[in-house]
Design a protein around this motif. Structure first.
Motif, PDB file in Angstrom:
ATOM      1  N   ASP A 161       0.812  -1.214   0.000  1.00  0.00           N
ATOM      2  CA  ASP A 161       0.000   0.000   0.000  1.00  0.00           C
ATOM      3  C   ASP A 161       0.849   1.269   0.000  1.00  0.00           C
ATOM      4  OD1 ASP A 161      -2.146  -1.680   0.063  1.00  0.00           O
ATOM      5  OD2 ASP A 161      -2.727  -1.251   2.135  1.00  0.00           O
ATOM      6  N   ALA A 162       2.060   1.162   0.543  1.00  0.00           N
ATOM      7  CA  ALA A 162       2.920   2.343   0.679  1.00  0.00           C
ATOM      8  C   ALA A 162       3.793   2.592  -0.549  1.00  0.00           C
ATOM      9  CB  ALA A 162       3.808   2.186   1.916  1.00  0.00           C
ATOM     10  N   LEU A 163       3.691   1.739  -1.566  1.00  0.00           N
ATOM     11  CA  LEU A 163       4.557   1.892  -2.740  1.00  0.00           C
ATOM     12  C   LEU A 163       4.264   3.155  -3.530  1.00  0.00           C
ATOM     13  CD1 LEU A 163       4.696  -1.789  -4.069  1.00  0.00           C
ATOM     14  CD2 LEU A 163       6.600  -0.467  -3.098  1.00  0.00           C
ATOM     15  N   ASP A 164       3.021   3.623  -3.491  1.00  0.00           N
ATOM     16  CA  ASP A 164       2.656   4.817  -4.253  1.00  0.00           C
ATOM     17  C   ASP A 164       1.459   5.476  -3.569  1.00  0.00           C
ATOM     18  OD1 ASP A 164       3.363   6.037  -7.103  1.00  0.00           O
ATOM     19  OD2 ASP A 164       1.202   6.221  -6.836  1.00  0.00           O
ATOM     20  N   PRO A 165       1.424   6.817  -3.523  1.00  0.00           N
ATOM     21  CA  PRO A 165       0.283   7.478  -2.873  1.00  0.00           C
ATOM     22  C   PRO A 165      -1.026   7.290  -3.624  1.00  0.00           C
ATOM     23  CG  PRO A 165       1.754   9.095  -3.894  1.00  0.00           C
ATOM     24  CD  PRO A 165       2.463   7.783  -3.928  1.00  0.00           C
ATOM     25  N   GLU A 166      -0.957   7.038  -4.939  1.00  0.00           N
ATOM     26  CA  GLU A 166      -2.162   6.815  -5.723  1.00  0.00           C
ATOM     27  C   GLU A 166      -2.445   5.319  -5.821  1.00  0.00           C
ATOM     28  OE1 GLU A 166      -4.355   8.951  -7.042  1.00  0.00           O
ATOM     29  OE2 GLU A 166      -3.248  10.532  -5.999  1.00  0.00           O
ATOM     30  N   PRO A 167      -3.700   4.902  -5.630  1.00  0.00           N
ATOM     31  CA  PRO A 167      -4.020   3.472  -5.732  1.00  0.00           C
ATOM     32  C   PRO A 167      -3.686   2.923  -7.120  1.00  0.00           C
ATOM     33  CG  PRO A 167      -5.840   4.680  -4.723  1.00  0.00           C
ATOM     34  CD  PRO A 167      -4.889   5.701  -5.254  1.00  0.00           C
ATOM     35  N   PHE A 168      -3.175   1.700  -7.142  1.00  0.00           N
ATOM     36  CA  PHE A 168      -2.902   1.014  -8.395  1.00  0.00           C
ATOM     37  C   PHE A 168      -3.393  -0.427  -8.274  1.00  0.00           C
ATOM     38  CE2 PHE A 168       0.863   0.647  -5.737  1.00  0.00           C
ATOM     39  CZ  PHE A 168       1.193  -0.703  -5.816  1.00  0.00           C
ATOM     40  N   MET A 169      -3.634  -1.052  -9.430  1.00  0.00           N
ATOM     41  CA  MET A 169      -4.197  -2.397  -9.447  1.00  0.00           C
ATOM     42  C   MET A 169      -3.224  -3.378 -10.084  1.00  0.00           C
ATOM     43  SD  MET A 169      -7.813  -3.761 -11.138  1.00  0.00           S
ATOM     44  CE  MET A 169      -8.854  -2.918  -9.930  1.00  0.00           C
ATOM     45  N   VAL A 170      -3.081  -4.521  -9.428  1.00  0.00           N
ATOM     46  CA  VAL A 170      -2.226  -5.597  -9.903  1.00  0.00           C
ATOM     47  C   VAL A 170      -3.081  -6.826 -10.172  1.00  0.00           C
ATOM     48  CG1 VAL A 170      -0.536  -7.301  -9.100  1.00  0.00           C
ATOM     49  CG2 VAL A 170      -0.041  -4.863  -8.871  1.00  0.00           C
ATOM     50  N   PHE A 171      -2.832  -7.483 -11.282  1.00  0.00           N
ATOM     51  CA  PHE A 171      -3.464  -8.766 -11.580  1.00  0.00           C
ATOM     52  C   PHE A 171      -2.405  -9.858 -11.438  1.00  0.00           C
ATOM     53  CE2 PHE A 171      -6.283  -5.767 -13.540  1.00  0.00           C
ATOM     54  CZ  PHE A 171      -7.535  -6.352 -13.500  1.00  0.00           C
ATOM     55  N   PHE A 172      -2.766 -10.931 -10.740  1.00  0.00           N
ATOM     56  CA  PHE A 172      -1.800 -12.011 -10.560  1.00  0.00           C
ATOM     57  C   PHE A 172      -2.481 -13.363 -10.682  1.00  0.00           C
ATOM     58  CE2 PHE A 172      -3.419 -11.286  -6.298  1.00  0.00           C
ATOM     59  CZ  PHE A 172      -3.395 -12.522  -5.657  1.00  0.00           C
ATOM     60  N   GLU A 173      -1.682 -14.339 -11.065  1.00  0.00           N
ATOM     61  CA  GLU A 173      -2.181 -15.697 -11.211  1.00  0.00           C
ATOM     62  C   GLU A 173      -1.933 -16.450  -9.909  1.00  0.00           C
ATOM     63  OE1 GLU A 173      -0.522 -17.499 -14.683  1.00  0.00           O
ATOM     64  OE2 GLU A 173      -1.338 -15.971 -16.027  1.00  0.00           O
ATOM     65  N   PRO A 174      -2.991 -16.980  -9.300  1.00  0.00           N
ATOM     66  CA  PRO A 174      -2.807 -17.700  -8.046  1.00  0.00           C
ATOM     67  C   PRO A 174      -2.104 -19.025  -8.282  1.00  0.00           C
ATOM     68  CG  PRO A 174      -5.054 -17.944  -8.823  1.00  0.00           C
ATOM     69  CD  PRO A 174      -4.399 -16.956  -9.746  1.00  0.00           C
ATOM     70  N   PRO A 175      -1.379 -19.524  -7.293  1.00  0.00           N
ATOM     71  CA  PRO A 175      -0.788 -20.856  -7.440  1.00  0.00           C
ATOM     72  C   PRO A 175      -1.884 -21.909  -7.537  1.00  0.00           C
ATOM     73  CG  PRO A 175      -0.577 -20.075  -5.177  1.00  0.00           C
ATOM     74  CD  PRO A 175      -1.103 -18.930  -5.986  1.00  0.00           C
ATOM     75  N   SER A 176      -1.556 -23.034  -8.128  1.00  0.00           N
ATOM     76  CA  SER A 176      -2.541 -24.102  -8.349  1.00  0.00           C
ATOM     77  C   SER A 176      -2.780 -24.866  -7.045  1.00  0.00           C
ATOM     78  CB  SER A 176      -2.057 -25.032  -9.460  1.00  0.00           C
ATOM     79  OG  SER A 176      -1.880 -24.325 -10.669  1.00  0.00           O
ATOM     80  N   LEU A 177      -3.524 -24.226  -6.148  1.00  0.00           N
ATOM     81  CA  LEU A 177      -3.787 -24.834  -4.844  1.00  0.00           C
ATOM     82  C   LEU A 177      -4.601 -26.114  -4.980  1.00  0.00           C
ATOM     83  CD1 LEU A 177      -4.713 -21.586  -2.875  1.00  0.00           C
ATOM     84  CD2 LEU A 177      -2.528 -22.803  -2.843  1.00  0.00           C
ATOM     85  N   ASP A 178      -5.502 -26.148  -5.946  1.00  0.00           N
ATOM     86  CA  ASP A 178      -6.300 -27.344  -6.187  1.00  0.00           C
ATOM     87  C   ASP A 178      -6.867 -27.273  -7.606  1.00  0.00           C
ATOM     88  OD1 ASP A 178      -8.456 -25.570  -6.092  1.00  0.00           O
ATOM     89  OD2 ASP A 178      -9.045 -26.141  -4.072  1.00  0.00           O
ATOM     90  N   GLU A 179      -7.644 -28.282  -7.980  1.00  0.00           N
ATOM     91  CA  GLU A 179      -8.185 -28.343  -9.335  1.00  0.00           C
ATOM     92  C   GLU A 179      -9.175 -27.221  -9.611  1.00  0.00           C
ATOM     93  OE1 GLU A 179      -9.828 -32.196  -9.955  1.00  0.00           O
ATOM     94  OE2 GLU A 179      -7.879 -33.199 -10.031  1.00  0.00           O
ATOM     95  N   ARG A 180      -9.801 -26.690  -8.581  1.00  0.00           N
ATOM     96  CA  ARG A 180     -10.782 -25.629  -8.798  1.00  0.00           C
ATOM     97  C   ARG A 180     -10.127 -24.403  -9.435  1.00  0.00           C
ATOM     98  NH1 ARG A 180     -13.318 -21.933  -4.664  1.00  0.00           N
ATOM     99  NH2 ARG A 180     -12.439 -23.289  -3.064  1.00  0.00           N
TER     100      ARG A 180
END
Length: 270
Positions: free
Chosen positions: A173-192
């Motif tokens: 949250d402290a990386l930049d004063p303006e909000p920014f959005m990141v998209f990430f791929e979750p690890p394959s915790l299960d088949e779902r």
């Protein structure tokens, strides 16, 4: 769920199954590594009036986000082998239903359509598929975060890369004063996660609504495709025929039960 009203967001309303498919798959696909890949992720909702709101925002207790995650870590009996950052825990918590600032998406337009049409009790109201350009969103990242993604050679983050950028939510949250959005791929915790072709987004402010942030960009980074109520039964039949069902998307007996319950509670279309 909170309603949404963003007139600047492009909203399209197909009238046929063919138009719906054309619109879902209409974005240009850039070529990377000799293959074509979409820059867009999708999120299906059963009601067209719903916005893009995180589960911790729906709970109305954004200020307790840290407490929720801390206690999830304390009481969890399925810990990670290593605990170097908040991101593994946040992903696991989201996957198991804890209210978080993460928003679920999918790379598959058909999976998004499933979530827009799975609740047959809501086939009398319009649904929606929201589509967001995650590559364009990443072009708006703070310099050091954008550079970390560029150096990785990917277009989406992983939990490991996020941990390198900022191992804790507070530092993120402290990386930049303006909000920014990141998209990430979750690890394959299960088949779902694998079968749903999942993608997650996270904002650098738990208070910022994802739909507001995406709509505020110039040009807006999100589009809403309305799934008319009149089309929902036909769309549902086509998805079932294509095996886009609870049985596949939620592997196991719970998904099987959900699929059978929906199938036998759906009224005949004719």
């Amino acid at each position: 769920m909170p309603q949404v009203d963003h007139p600047e967001v492009e909203t399209v309303v197909p009238s046929t199954w063919a138009q719906l498919q054309d619109l879902l798959f209409s974005e240009p696909w850039p070529q990377r590594a000799g293959r074509y890949h979409s820059n867009v992720v999708h999120r299906g909702l059963p009601c067209a009036g719903y916005g893009l709101v995180t589960s911790v925002q729906r709970l109305g207790r954004v200020e307790r986000e840290t407490d929720l995650l801390r206690n999830f870590r304390k009481y969890s009996r399925v810990p990670f082998g290593h605990q170097e950052s908040d991101w593994e825990w946040l992903t696991l918590a989201q996957h198991h239903g804890l209210p978080t600032r993460i928003l679920d998406w999918t790379y598959s337009p058909l999976v998004a359509l499933h979530f827009a049409t799975a609740d047959v009790r809501r086939h009398d109201e319009d649904g929606a598929v929201w589509s967001a350009d995650f590559v364009a969103a990443h072009e708006r990242l703070p310099g050091q975060v954008r550079e970390a993604l560029r150096a990785s050679g990917g277009t989406a983050f992983t939990v490991d890369l996020l941990g390198q950028v900022a191992p804790t939510l507070a530092r993120f949250d402290a990386l930049d004063p303006e909000p920014f959005m990141v998209f990430f791929e979750p690890p394959s915790l299960d088949e779902r996660i694998v079968n749903q072709y999942a993608s997650f987004s996270v904002l650098s402010s738990a208070h910022e609504r994802p739909d507001a942030w995406l709509a505020r960009a110039e040009p807006p980074l999100v589009r809403k495709l309305v799934v008319p109520a009149a089309l929902k039964p036909l769309v549902r039949e086509r998805l079932d025929q294509a095996n886009i069902t609870e049985r596949v998307l939620f592997p196991g007996l719970d998904g099987l039960s959900r699929w059978l319950t929906r199938y036998y509670s759906s009224p005949p279309r004719w």
